[in-house]
Design a protein around this motif. Structure first.
Motif, PDB file in Angstrom:
ATOM      1  N   PHE A   1      37.873  33.031  35.220  1.00 24.33           N
ATOM      2  CA  PHE A   1      38.577  34.076  35.967  1.00 24.33           C
ATOM      3  C   PHE A   1      39.275  35.043  35.017  1.00 24.33           C
ATOM      4  N   SER A   2      39.538  34.563  33.808  1.00 25.41           N
ATOM      5  CA  SER A   2      40.186  35.397  32.809  1.00 25.41           C
ATOM      6  C   SER A   2      39.253  35.562  31.618  1.00 25.41           C
ATOM      7  N   LEU A   3      38.654  36.737  31.491  1.00 20.40           N
ATOM      8  CA  LEU A   3      37.801  36.975  30.330  1.00 20.40           C
ATOM      9  C   LEU A   3      37.562  38.466  30.168  1.00 20.40           C
ATOM     10  N   ILE A   4      37.307  38.872  28.946  1.00 21.22           N
ATOM     11  CA  ILE A   4      36.985  40.268  28.663  1.00 21.22           C
ATOM     12  C   ILE A   4      35.689  40.268  27.874  1.00 21.22           C
ATOM     13  N   ARG A   5      34.722  41.002  28.359  1.00 19.06           N
ATOM     14  CA  ARG A   5      33.433  41.007  27.686  1.00 19.06           C
ATOM     15  C   ARG A   5      32.899  42.424  27.608  1.00 19.06           C
ATOM     16  N   SER A   6      32.331  42.739  26.475  1.00 20.33           N
ATOM     17  CA  SER A   6      31.829  44.097  26.306  1.00 20.33           C
ATOM     18  C   SER A   6      30.373  44.044  25.870  1.00 20.33           C
ATOM     19  N   ASP A   7      29.553  44.878  26.460  1.00 30.98           N
ATOM     20  CA  ASP A   7      28.172  44.985  25.989  1.00 30.98           C
ATOM     21  C   ASP A   7      27.700  46.432  26.181  1.00 30.98           C
ATOM     22  N   LYS A   8      26.405  46.630  26.052  1.00 33.78           N
ATOM     23  CA  LYS A   8      25.884  47.997  26.149  1.00 33.78           C
ATOM     24  C   LYS A   8      26.168  48.631  27.507  1.00 33.78           C
ATOM     25  N   LYS A   9      26.242  47.785  28.521  1.00 34.36           N
ATOM     26  CA  LYS A   9      26.430  48.323  29.870  1.00 34.36           C
ATOM     27  C   LYS A   9      27.882  48.710  30.144  1.00 34.36           C
ATOM     28  N   GLY A  10      28.770  48.143  29.350  1.00 32.92           N
ATOM     29  CA  GLY A  10      30.171  48.493  29.577  1.00 32.92           C
ATOM     30  C   GLY A  10      31.103  47.326  29.352  1.00 32.92           C
ATOM     31  N   LEU A  11      32.245  47.404  30.042  1.00 30.50           N
ATOM     32  CA  LEU A  11      33.307  46.427  29.841  1.00 30.50           C
ATOM     33  C   LEU A  11      33.530  45.644  31.131  1.00 30.50           C
ATOM     34  N   SER A  12      33.488  44.318  31.018  1.00 35.27           N
ATOM     35  CA  SER A  12      33.767  43.481  32.190  1.00 35.27           C
ATOM     36  C   SER A  12      35.081  42.751  31.960  1.00 35.27           C
ATOM     37  N   ILE A  13      35.923  42.780  32.968  1.00 31.53           N
ATOM     38  CA  ILE A  13      37.217  42.113  32.855  1.00 31.53           C
ATOM     39  C   ILE A  13      37.388  41.195  34.058  1.00 31.53           C
ATOM     40  N   GLY A  14      37.578  39.916  33.805  1.00 28.27           N
ATOM     41  CA  GLY A  14      37.837  38.974  34.895  1.00 28.27           C
ATOM     42  C   GLY A  14      39.143  39.332  35.581  1.00 28.27           C
ATOM     43  N   ALA A  15      39.192  39.151  36.904  1.00 22.11           N
ATOM     44  CA  ALA A  15      40.369  39.592  37.665  1.00 22.11           C
ATOM     45  C   ALA A  15      41.639  38.868  37.221  1.00 22.11           C
ATOM     46  N   GLY A  16      41.472  37.651  36.681  1.00 21.25           N
ATOM     47  CA  GLY A  16      42.647  36.887  36.281  1.00 21.25           C
ATOM     48  C   GLY A  16      43.114  37.166  34.858  1.00 21.25           C
ATOM     49  N   THR A  17      42.535  38.174  34.223  1.00 21.25           N
ATOM     50  CA  THR A  17      42.923  38.505  32.852  1.00 21.25           C
ATOM     51  C   THR A  17      44.324  39.104  32.828  1.00 21.25           C
ATOM     52  N   LEU A  18      45.153  38.602  31.939  1.00 20.34           N
ATOM     53  CA  LEU A  18      46.502  39.149  31.826  1.00 20.34           C
ATOM     54  C   LEU A  18      46.437  40.596  31.365  1.00 20.34           C
ATOM     55  N   LEU A  19      47.346  41.406  31.890  1.00 23.87           N
ATOM     56  CA  LEU A  19      47.400  42.811  31.483  1.00 23.87           C
ATOM     57  C   LEU A  19      47.634  42.905  29.976  1.00 23.87           C
ATOM     58  N   ALA A  20      48.476  42.014  29.442  1.00 21.10           N
ATOM     59  CA  ALA A  20      48.753  42.024  28.001  1.00 21.10           C
ATOM     60  C   ALA A  20      47.471  41.757  27.205  1.00 21.10           C
TER      61      ALA A  20
ATOM     62  N   THR B   1      48.231  40.024  36.193  1.00 20.63           N
ATOM     63  CA  THR B   1      46.802  40.122  35.926  1.00 20.63           C
ATOM     64  C   THR B   1      46.255  41.469  36.394  1.00 20.63           C
ATOM     65  N   ILE B   2      45.069  41.783  35.923  1.00 20.41           N
ATOM     66  CA  ILE B   2      44.482  43.064  36.335  1.00 20.41           C
ATOM     67  C   ILE B   2      44.113  43.029  37.819  1.00 20.41           C
ATOM     68  N   GLY B   3      43.611  41.891  38.291  1.00 19.92           N
ATOM     69  CA  GLY B   3      43.292  41.790  39.717  1.00 19.92           C
ATOM     70  C   GLY B   3      44.538  41.938  40.574  1.00 19.92           C
ATOM     71  N   GLY B   4      45.608  41.339  40.121  1.00 19.98           N
ATOM     72  CA  GLY B   4      46.869  41.439  40.847  1.00 19.98           C
ATOM     73  C   GLY B   4      47.404  42.851  40.851  1.00 19.98           C
ATOM     74  N   ASN B   5      47.214  43.546  39.751  1.00 16.57           N
ATOM     75  CA  ASN B   5      47.666  44.937  39.700  1.00 16.57           C
ATOM     76  C   ASN B   5      46.923  45.775  40.733  1.00 16.57           C
ATOM     77  N   LEU B   6      45.627  45.520  40.878  1.00 14.39           N
ATOM     78  CA  LEU B   6      44.827  46.297  41.826  1.00 14.39           C
ATOM     79  C   LEU B   6      45.171  45.951  43.272  1.00 14.39           C
ATOM     80  N   CYS B   7      45.582  44.701  43.490  1.00 16.26           N
ATOM     81  CA  CYS B   7      45.827  44.230  44.860  1.00 16.26           C
ATOM     82  C   CYS B   7      47.311  44.160  45.211  1.00 16.26           C
ATOM     83  N   GLN B   8      48.190  44.627  44.334  1.00 21.68           N
ATOM     84  CA  GLN B   8      49.617  44.548  44.625  1.00 21.68           C
ATOM     85  C   GLN B   8      49.936  45.339  45.888  1.00 21.68           C
ATOM     86  N   ARG B   9      50.957  44.898  46.563  1.00 27.66           N
ATOM     87  CA  ARG B   9      51.362  45.566  47.805  1.00 27.66           C
ATOM     88  C   ARG B   9      52.303  46.718  47.474  1.00 27.66           C
TER      89      ARG B   9
END
Lengths: 325, 205
Positions: free
Chosen positions: A58-77, A108-116
């Protein structure tokens, strides 16, 4: 705070099932910086709190030719500090603009997107406001300095995320998992206005959870930048913010994408302004005209007309700094 | 489905769950409440209290908390560690800043249960014997406090900075404590204290 059961799903696929069975009484919980505050206030009173923090992958950052993937549980820091994210300077700026160091170490980034929303009527258990199922939006005749200037009615919140406008400018997609499986939506289409749904800020159904974010690889010529105006500069929510992505060649702007924070109940894609600036030199006057066109439909409340002016000026600043950067 | 099958070895959660029913002695009550579907798809604790262990300032401390109890309240009310201050209690002031697993966090905005097994460092753990931490010394020397309520939070943020960056610039110092509010407005003294502490720590080797 109401007592609750704390659930540790065995994997991410268990989450929609737990949500479906628990219904309205369940709350998704990751960093907790928003959810816990709502629970203390009594605005959210879940019987079941679903801990997403320890789900593997749930927490991971991965980069490849297609772009950047960030798991929703990745800490903002972790996003700010990750090597992979540095190819997307606007994203790093936007994430760094969230809260404080401490909050970014927790949220987390997912939490930032879903914050109320941060609307004080919504946040106070004493106000049975429209968004909480009541009949009145108290912002209309109340203290509305920080409320929206466009896209409101019948509720006048602003969406508080810094990350969301940047994701929209970067044409990111959001991965959602529900009982029926995964789906991907454009970041822009993830959010709704109060006309579409006065009770929720996103299209998430009650069995769904955000699982990741994907930012497409950006052409080398593209630059990104995030500008946030705060009443208190050390940390605060945006009064107005601008996320911009564009190519600049011979002083001419192209592939312009702009999204505003702090002006509307959803992160506001400024398509009119984009069109007005596309292929131009973006002189001060052209920027002003573009922003004026964008906010021609604005209907500020009694105390927030300043946001219309701020939105125009902040676009000037964003483009000036994008050029310099 | 057998409960045991879900637990691989001695995971933290199987531990939590074990004490949730047993030690607290409300197994009958809770199991009836726990017929919820959530159980099929994961481990469930609460609403009754569970036992957790925190590694606080280098000491293992075991305590029993409701899942809804914040780390801040657990430290203050159960362990009498009142150095971390409860001011806004909603993540907006920084007075409860402490270091959890090496990172500054707001203890008011996290559940104690989520700190189970974590290394928690509070202001009480900074001194060595009777010797205050250099940051604490410099806060005193520089008169970097008035009412003092925000001070533990400022100091924890500063300590975290100096561990990562022993020679911070003034800008870096300001940024490091930007999540801490001081309503007395002692900021310039705080910045100077952190700067001086960095110097002192370098001299001290």
């Amino acid at each position: 705070m109401k007592p609750f059961q704390y659930v540790y799903p065995k994997d991410i696929k268990a989450v929609p099932k737990i949500l479906a069975e628990a219904g309205q009484t369940a709350l998704l919980y990751a960093g907790g910086t928003d959810a816990l505050a709502r629970m203390k206030e009594g605005v959210s009173q879940p019987d079941v709190v679903v801990n997403l923090k320890e789900i593997s992958g749930f927490s991971l950052i991965r980069s490849d030719k297609k772009g950047l993937s960030i798991g929703a549980g990745t800490l903002l820091a972790d996003v700010v500090e990750s090597e992979e994210a540095q190819d997307y300077p606007g994203l790093v700026e936007a994430v760094k603009a969230v809260g404080t160091i401490q909050l970014r170490n927790m949220g987390t980034i997912g939490g930032n997107l879903c914050q109320r929303p941060r609307c004080w009527y919504y946040r106070s258990a004493r106000f049975d406001c429209l968004r909480k199922g009541g009949e009145t939006c108290f912002a209309i005749y109340g203290d509305n300095k920080y409320h929206c200037i466009i896209g409101g009615n019948p509720c006048f919140i602003v969406h508080p995320s810094d990350v969301a406008p940047m994701l929209i400018a970067l044409d990111a997609t959001i991965e959602i998992l529900g009982l029926k499986g995964s789906r991907w939506v454009k970041a822009e289409e993830f959010y709704v206005t109060p006309q579409q749904d006065p009770y929720n800020e996103t299209i998430l159904k009650s069995d769904e959870v955000v699982t990741s974010v994907h930012i497409p690889a950006q052409a080398k010529s593209l630059k990104s930048h995030y500008v946030k105006f705060r009443e208190r500069d050390s940390f605060d929510f945006a009064m107005v913010s601008v996320a911009i992505v564009a190519s600049i060649s011979d002083n001419t702007l192209s592939n312009v994408r702009i999204a505003y924070g702090g002006v509307a109940p959803k992160p506001w894609r400024a398509t009119r302004a984009e069109k007005a600036l596309e292929g131009t030199n973006a002189t001060e006057q052209q920027i002003l005209d573009a922003a004026t066109g964008e906010f021609a439909q604005a209907e500020p409340l009694e105390q927030n007309e300043y946001k219309v002016i701020m939105a125009k000026n902040l676009l000037k600043r964003a483009i000036r700094e994008l050029r310099q950067g | 489905m057998s409960e045991e099958k879900k637990h691989d070895g001695l995971s933290r959660r199987s531990f939590l769950k074990g004490v949730g029913g047993g030690v607290v002695g409300t197994a009958v009550l809770t199991s009836s409440r726990r017929t919820s579907a959530a159980e099929q798809y994961g481990d469930v604790v609460g609403p009754d209290a569970v036992e957790i262990t925190l590694n606080v300032n280098g000491q293992k401390r075991t305590l029993t908390v409701d899942p809804r109890v914040t780390l801040l309240d657990a430290l203050r009310d159960q362990l009498s560690l009142t150095g971390s201050k409860r001011v806004c209690n909603k993540g907006q002031c920084g007075a409860c800043t402490l270091i959890c697993n090496g990172r500054t966090v707001l203890a008011c905005s996290m559940l104690a249960i989520d700190a189970d097994g974590a290394d928690v460092e509070t202001i009480e753990g900074l001194k060595t014997g009777d010797q205050l931490h250099p940051v604490q010394e410099e806060f005193i020397k520089n008169d970097a406090l008035q009412c003092g309520f925000c001070t533990p939070g400022f100091i924890m943020s500063s300590v975290a900075l100096l561990r990562k960056n022993p020679s911070p610039s003034m800008e870096e110092i300001k940024y490091a404590v930007s999540g801490n509010l001081c309503r007395c407005g002692t900021y310039p003294h705080v910045f100077k204290a952190v700067h001086d502490a960095a110097q002192a720590m370098k001299k001290g080797g």
